[in-house]
Design an enzyme around this catalytic site. Structure first.
Site, short mmCIF file in Angstrom:
data_model
loop_
_atom_site.label_atom_id
_atom_site.label_comp_id
_atom_site.label_asym_id
_atom_site.label_seq_id
_atom_site.Cartn_x
_atom_site.Cartn_y
_atom_site.Cartn_z
N GLN A 39 36.93 44.64 6.51
CA GLN A 39 37.80 44.12 5.46
C GLN A 39 39.07 43.47 6.00
O GLN A 39 39.74 42.75 5.27
CB GLN A 39 38.17 45.26 4.51
CG GLN A 39 36.98 45.82 3.79
CD GLN A 39 37.36 46.87 2.77
OE1 GLN A 39 37.30 48.05 3.03
NE2 GLN A 39 37.79 46.44 1.60
N HIS A 47 32.42 52.45 8.40
CA HIS A 47 32.89 51.98 7.09
C HIS A 47 32.03 50.78 6.70
O HIS A 47 32.51 49.66 6.57
CB HIS A 47 34.38 51.65 7.14
CG HIS A 47 35.06 51.61 5.80
ND1 HIS A 47 36.18 52.35 5.49
CD2 HIS A 47 34.78 50.91 4.67
CE1 HIS A 47 36.57 52.10 4.25
NE2 HIS A 47 35.72 51.22 3.72
N ASN A 88 32.57 56.74 5.85
CA ASN A 88 33.35 56.43 4.66
C ASN A 88 32.43 56.28 3.46
O ASN A 88 31.51 55.44 3.48
CB ASN A 88 34.12 55.12 4.82
CG ASN A 88 34.92 54.78 3.57
OD1 ASN A 88 35.88 55.46 3.25
ND2 ASN A 88 34.50 53.76 2.84
N GLU A 89 32.62 57.12 2.47
CA GLU A 89 31.97 56.98 1.17
C GLU A 89 30.45 56.82 1.21
O GLU A 89 29.92 55.79 0.76
CB GLU A 89 32.59 55.82 0.38
CG GLU A 89 34.07 56.00 0.08
CD GLU A 89 34.58 55.05 -1.00
OE1 GLU A 89 33.88 54.08 -1.33
OE2 GLU A 89 35.69 55.30 -1.51
N ASN A 100 38.76 59.84 -1.36
CA ASN A 100 39.28 58.56 -1.84
C ASN A 100 39.32 58.68 -3.36
O ASN A 100 38.26 58.87 -3.99
CB ASN A 100 38.37 57.40 -1.46
CG ASN A 100 38.36 57.14 0.03
OD1 ASN A 100 39.17 57.71 0.78
ND2 ASN A 100 37.46 56.27 0.48
N GLU A 103 42.28 57.62 0.56
CA GLU A 103 42.54 56.33 -0.08
C GLU A 103 43.03 56.61 -1.49
O GLU A 103 42.53 57.52 -2.17
CB GLU A 103 41.26 55.48 -0.22
CG GLU A 103 40.82 54.80 1.03
CD GLU A 103 39.59 53.92 0.80
OE1 GLU A 103 39.43 53.33 -0.28
OE2 GLU A 103 38.77 53.84 1.75
N SER A 134 38.21 42.47 -0.20
CA SER A 134 37.77 43.63 -0.98
C SER A 134 36.28 43.52 -1.35
O SER A 134 35.92 43.56 -2.52
CB SER A 134 38.65 43.75 -2.22
OG SER A 134 38.77 45.07 -2.60
N TRP A 135 35.43 43.39 -0.36
CA TRP A 135 33.97 43.31 -0.55
C TRP A 135 33.62 42.28 -1.63
O TRP A 135 34.14 41.18 -1.59
CB TRP A 135 33.39 44.70 -0.89
CG TRP A 135 33.82 45.75 0.09
CD1 TRP A 135 34.69 46.77 -0.16
CD2 TRP A 135 33.46 45.90 1.49
NE1 TRP A 135 34.88 47.54 0.98
CE2 TRP A 135 34.13 47.03 2.00
CE3 TRP A 135 32.62 45.18 2.36
CZ2 TRP A 135 34.00 47.46 3.32
CZ3 TRP A 135 32.49 45.62 3.67
CH2 TRP A 135 33.17 46.74 4.13
N LYS A 194 41.32 40.53 -5.39
CA LYS A 194 41.70 41.88 -5.83
C LYS A 194 42.57 42.47 -4.72
O LYS A 194 42.08 42.84 -3.66
CB LYS A 194 40.43 42.72 -6.04
CG LYS A 194 40.67 44.03 -6.75
CD LYS A 194 39.37 44.79 -6.97
CE LYS A 194 39.58 46.02 -7.82
NZ LYS A 194 38.36 46.85 -7.88
N TYR A 206 45.25 45.12 -3.00
CA TYR A 206 45.66 46.51 -2.99
C TYR A 206 46.85 46.77 -2.07
O TYR A 206 47.35 47.89 -2.01
CB TYR A 206 44.52 47.39 -2.46
CG TYR A 206 43.36 47.64 -3.38
CD1 TYR A 206 43.33 48.76 -4.19
CD2 TYR A 206 42.26 46.79 -3.41
CE1 TYR A 206 42.25 49.03 -5.02
CE2 TYR A 206 41.18 47.04 -4.22
CZ TYR A 206 41.17 48.16 -5.02
OH TYR A 206 40.09 48.42 -5.83
C1 NOJ Z 1 36.87 52.40 -1.26
C2 NOJ Z 1 36.39 51.78 0.00
O1 NOJ Z 1 36.42 52.70 1.04
C3 NOJ Z 1 37.13 50.51 0.38
O2 NOJ Z 1 36.39 49.88 1.35
C4 NOJ Z 1 37.37 49.67 -0.85
O3 NOJ Z 1 37.85 48.41 -0.58
C5 NOJ Z 1 38.27 50.46 -1.76
N1 NOJ Z 1 37.56 51.62 -2.19
C6 NOJ Z 1 38.76 49.71 -2.98
O4 NOJ Z 1 37.73 49.44 -3.86
#
Ligand code: NOJ
Length: 466
Positions: free
Chosen positions: A15, A112, A156-157, A286, A364, A417-418, A424, A426
């Protein structure tokens, strides 16, 4: 607040780094997927690869004492044979040293989401060999950086990237197949346990945990039907990651239900043993919002994700299990349809601690919005209020005994942001993507610096009676 509380912010390799094909880095599955589909990509992103010194210095000036970032696997391991890219190792060693020079603790995530494309071509997370490749990669990282790093994260997630990649289909590899989702999810949890095992065997100091997309479940009422829906939702959204990583047991009722419709023969006893024996030292959560559910009413299983932030909303129905509510008239939502609900973090933290008794980091937390960053100062009062209320939630939970050890704002600076692209935002620091990627600290950056300086005293406190 404890003296060693980590006050930081977070990013992820794909990212923010850019430099997608520099210094012998090979393709990741995201590079291939976004290029092939002509979608907005992270080829340059925030160019952190070339500007990390400036970025880390800015964190230090903002009084942050920890930086959560991820290592890019395709920057470190060049091929299936496991050839190490020394330039990738040198880059991350320099980045970590820069953190340490500024008294910033590196909080390092091994994965990630940027799987090397050469592994995706062999079946990615559907192939158990990816778990062993991950174990070898993790060993290389512990060997290369273990003398400098005290906090490690295996994944991650897991829920977010496996559900998005194999069930919803909006992330690579873009499949919609429940059997595949179950297989990939299990393999990731197995790989995480292999990572924990490799870390312990390395004899390195420090701790290792997992980071979860935490959506604590709440129900519309207290009826038995709702409570059953809540259990299904919790198994789907949280338990298969948290129970498995923290206790070593995959929720048994979940396995029973899945076994009625799906093939679970890929699960081997020796793998379950590895999962049981290699639980994590801490949980990273997160938190963006909670999961509000009601009992299933009708319709097929379906998932709609708002990736545009322009009208349209989200929806999630799992046939026979539950429905998620995204249109509560009393709630406040962001443009992307995320409910702003700090109370959910307070309640969720207490539940998690009661269940697992492990140290927790909020790895997060943040708000994604469209912002005009052409002015010298972005006056992001909404972000300040969002962070204040979530830090308040954390402090309330800590007052009641929950062992929270750190907080990481998402994100350190604006980044890619993917599927939402760079629109978007942050970041605590604005990145002007139209003007040479210039960095400009936002009002929230200054506010966060003062909060850290006050050791949290500056947070406006409020208690909730839930
Ligand atoms: C969680 C993810 O880990 C991150 O990569 C993503 O950009 C953020 N959420 C915001 O959506």
């Amino acid at each position: 607040m404890r003296e060693d509380f980590l006050w930081g912010s977070a990013t992820a390799s794909y990212q923010c780094e850019g430099a997608w094909n520099e210094d012998d880095k090979v393709e990741s599955m995201w590079d291939r997927y976004l290029h092939d589909n002509h979608l907005e990509n992270g080829d340059v992103a925030s160019d952190h690869y070339h500007r990390y010194r400036e970025d880390i210095k800015m964190m230090a000036e903002g009084k942050q004492n920890a930086y959560r970032f991820s290592l890019s696997w395709p920057r470190i391991i060049k091929d299936k044979e496991g050839t190490v890219n020394e330039k990738g190792i040198a880059f991350y060693r320099e980045l970590i040293r820069t953190c340490l020079d500024h008294k910033i603790a590196p909080f390092v995530t091994l994965y990630h989401w940027d799987l090397p494309q050469y592994l995706e071509e062999e079946g990615g997370w559907l192939n158990v060999e990816t778990c062993y490749a991950y174990e070898r990669y993790a060993k290389v990282c512990f060997e290369a950086f273990g003398d400098l790093v005290d906090h490690w994260v295996t994944f991650n997630e897991p829920k977010w990237f496996t559900a998005s990649g194999y069930l919803i289909g909006n992330y690579p590899p873009g499949h919609q197949n429940v059997q595949e989702f179950i297989t990939a999810a299990y393999h990731v949890m197995y790989a995480s346990a292999l990572g924990v095992r490799a870390f312990r065997a390395s004899g390195r100091k420090g701790t290792i945990g997992i980071v979860h997309s935490f959506g604590p479940v709440n129900g519309v009422d207290d009826s038995l039907k709702t409570r059953i829906a809540m259990r299904y939702a919790d198994n789907y959204a949280n338990n298969w990651v948290l129970d498995t990583a923290a206790t070593g047991e995959i929720p048994f009722d979940l396995l029973c239900v899945l076994s009625q419709k799906y093939d679970l023969s890929f699960i081997r006893e020796d793998q379950l043993e590895t999962i049981r024996e290699n639980t994590v030292d801490f949980l990273g959560l997160n938190y963006y919002s909670h999961t509000l559910v009601k009992p299933y009413t009708e319709g097929e299983t379906s998932f709609v994700v708002n990736n545009t932030g322009k009208g349209g909303s989200n929806s999630l129905i799992i046939k026979g299990w539950f429905e998620q509510i995204f249109d509560n008239p009393d709630a406040i939502y962001t443009e992307w349809g995320t409910q702003i609900y700090p109370q959910g973090l307070y309640k969720g933290l207490k539940e998690v601690y009661e269940k697992y008794h492990l140290p927790v980091y909020i790895t997060e937390n943040g708000i994604g919005v469209r912002e005009d960053v052409s002015a010298e100062k972005v006056e992001d009062d909404y972000r300040i209020s969002f962070m204040n209320d979530h830090l308040n939630a954390i402090m309330n939970a800590m007052d009641e005994g929950v062992d929270v050890r750190g907080y990481f704002a998402w994100s350190t600076f604006d980044l890619y942001s993917w599927k939402n692209g760079v629109e978007k935002r942050y970041g605590l620091v604005a990145v002007d993507f139209d003007d040479d990627l210039k960095r400009k600290p936002k009002k929230s950056y200054d506010w966060y610096r003062d909060v850290i300086d006050s050791k949290g005293e500056k947070i406006r406190r409020k208690k909730w009676d839930l």
